[in-house]
Every structure is written in C-alpha cells, then in structure tokens.
Design a protein around this motif. Structure first.
Motif, mmCIF file in Angstrom:
data_model
loop_
_atom_site.group_PDB
_atom_site.id
_atom_site.type_symbol
_atom_site.label_atom_id
_atom_site.label_comp_id
_atom_site.label_asym_id
_atom_site.label_seq_id
_atom_site.Cartn_x
_atom_site.Cartn_y
_atom_site.Cartn_z
ATOM 1 N N MET A 60 38.711 41.345 36.382
ATOM 2 C CA MET A 60 38.439 42.292 37.548
ATOM 3 C C MET A 60 39.474 43.364 37.183
ATOM 4 O O MET A 60 40.441 43.159 36.955
ATOM 5 N N GLN A 61 39.185 44.484 37.569
ATOM 6 C CA GLN A 61 39.868 45.836 37.563
ATOM 7 C C GLN A 61 40.036 46.620 38.908
ATOM 8 O O GLN A 61 38.862 46.311 39.735
ATOM 9 N N ASP B 211 36.828 48.088 40.172
ATOM 10 C CA ASP B 211 35.711 47.239 40.487
ATOM 11 C C ASP B 211 35.652 47.108 41.912
ATOM 12 O O ASP B 211 34.612 46.720 42.529
ATOM 13 N N LEU B 212 36.502 47.509 42.654
ATOM 14 C CA LEU B 212 36.817 47.232 43.826
ATOM 15 C C LEU B 212 35.752 47.700 44.834
ATOM 16 O O LEU B 212 35.191 47.114 46.013
ATOM 17 N N VAL C 129 33.058 45.256 44.564
ATOM 18 C CA VAL C 129 33.137 44.176 45.130
ATOM 19 C C VAL C 129 33.019 44.045 46.403
ATOM 20 O O VAL C 129 32.616 43.285 47.375
ATOM 21 N N LEU D 280 44.306 41.377 43.935
ATOM 22 C CA LEU D 280 44.200 41.673 42.504
ATOM 23 C C LEU D 280 45.283 42.010 41.886
ATOM 24 O O LEU D 280 45.717 41.628 41.050
ATOM 25 N N CYS E 95 41.362 36.995 38.552
ATOM 26 C CA CYS E 95 40.292 37.382 39.490
ATOM 27 C C CYS E 95 39.074 38.021 38.431
ATOM 28 O O CYS E 95 39.656 38.830 37.275
ATOM 29 N N TRP E 96 38.189 37.790 38.497
ATOM 30 C CA TRP E 96 37.133 37.804 37.496
ATOM 31 C C TRP E 96 35.783 38.685 38.261
ATOM 32 O O TRP E 96 35.657 38.730 39.409
ATOM 33 N N VAL E 97 35.222 39.339 37.192
ATOM 34 C CA VAL E 97 33.715 39.802 38.015
ATOM 35 C C VAL E 97 32.590 39.457 36.938
ATOM 36 O O VAL E 97 33.019 39.283 35.710
ATOM 37 N N LEU F 162 28.078 45.547 39.653
ATOM 38 C CA LEU F 162 28.428 44.098 39.377
ATOM 39 C C LEU F 162 27.374 43.493 40.107
ATOM 40 O O LEU F 162 26.841 43.489 40.819
ATOM 41 N N TYR G 234 31.715 38.254 41.901
ATOM 42 C CA TYR G 234 33.027 38.313 41.656
ATOM 43 C C TYR G 234 33.727 36.998 42.112
ATOM 44 O O TYR G 234 33.206 36.206 42.858
#
Length: 172
Positions: A12-13, A16-17, A20, A43, A50-52, A61, A64
């Motif tokens: 996760m970056q 990406d929030l 998410v 994160l 933390c992954w997506v 996405l 997550y």
C-alpha cells in the motif's frame, strides 16, 4: 506478486488511501469507517504489513489489508489519530481486510490473508490476532483463527468495535 492474471497484490502507498476509504465505506455497515488520518498513521507505522489488490486493467483498487506488529491483549483503538507500535510486539495484528463488493468472489480476500500469514511467518512472531466484526468470525475460522480469552480491558476495547465483535487468535 500476482494473485491472478487480472489482479496484482502490492504494498500500500499513501496515494492509495482515497481508494481504501472508498472500499471501507462500501464494506462497513455496522460501525463507522476509520478516518483517513487514522489509516495513514497505521500505514506509516507498518508499511511492510499493509497491502492492496489492484486490478491490472483499472485504476481502482479491489481490496486492502492493514496489519501491525502489536501486543495481543491490547489491540489498537479504533480510529486513533496516531499509531505507535509497541516496543515488544507479541503478535501480528490484522486490523482490517476489506474487498470492494463488486470484486467479491474472485479469491482476493484469500490472497490477502495468505500474504498476511506469509508476513506472520517472516516476522518471527508466533501469533496473529484480530477483531472479527460484522459476523465475520466464521470466515476467519476457516484460516485457523479461534476465539481467545478476554481480559476486562480487552472487553472494553471490543465494545468500540460493535456488538458482534469477537477477539480471535491464530498460532503458527
């Protein structure tokens, strides 16, 4: 890193929030979604856990997962603005796993759980913990998570996760 030809599991970056938050809002029906600040703090505290899941043909996405090295008897507070990892974690705490309702049935949750369990093995910790919400304890039971004893302090924290919240553990 591929979980299927159409999906990619990646770290996760911060960018990406927004996605998410969109998935979280679609999935949480029995408790309030966490804020962007709370998720960003988690994160930042544990980016390697933390992954997506990203669809290779779309910018959106599909799922997550947030996890944190933590203390088993004291799960993190829901929607906390800060996240400071404990000095001596004794578990890998799976804080949140959500799959976009339009992407369900494609094995994405299973792929993320497997990524989490691989992270548990690599962490050197022997135990995973989570709080099952929205009647998800049966799903987690398929992965070896079982109800764990609850201290009075843990029961207080569980109350903030909704009336059906269950504290579960998985031992390697």
């Amino acid at each position: 890193m591929l979980s299927s030809p159409k999906y990619l599991i990646r770290p996760m970056q911060p960018t990406d929030l927004a996605e998410v938050l969109r998935i979280q809002a679609a999935c949480f029906t029995e408790l309030l979604p966490e804020s962007e600040a709370s998720l960003a703090a988690k994160l930042q505290a544990a980016p390697s856990h933390c992954w997506v899941v990203a669809a290779t043909a779309e910018p959106a996405l599909a799922a997550y997962l947030f996890a944190l090295p933590w203390r088993a008897e004291s799960p993190p507070a829901l929607d906390a603005a800060e996240c400071r990892l404990p000095e001596q974690p004794d578990c890998l705490y799976l804080h949140d796993l959500s799959v976009d309702p339009q992407a369900r049935g494609r094995g994405l949750a299973q792929a993320l759980v497997q990524r989490f369990l691989d992270g548990l093995a690599a962490s050197g910790l022997d135990r995973a913990c989570l709080i099952a919400v929205q009647n998800s304890a049966e799903f987690w039971g398929r992965w070896g998570f079982q109800p764990a004893p609850q201290t009075p302090a843990l029961r207080v924290k569980l109350a903030s996760y909704g009336p059906q919240a269950a504290y579960l553990e998985h031992w390697r």
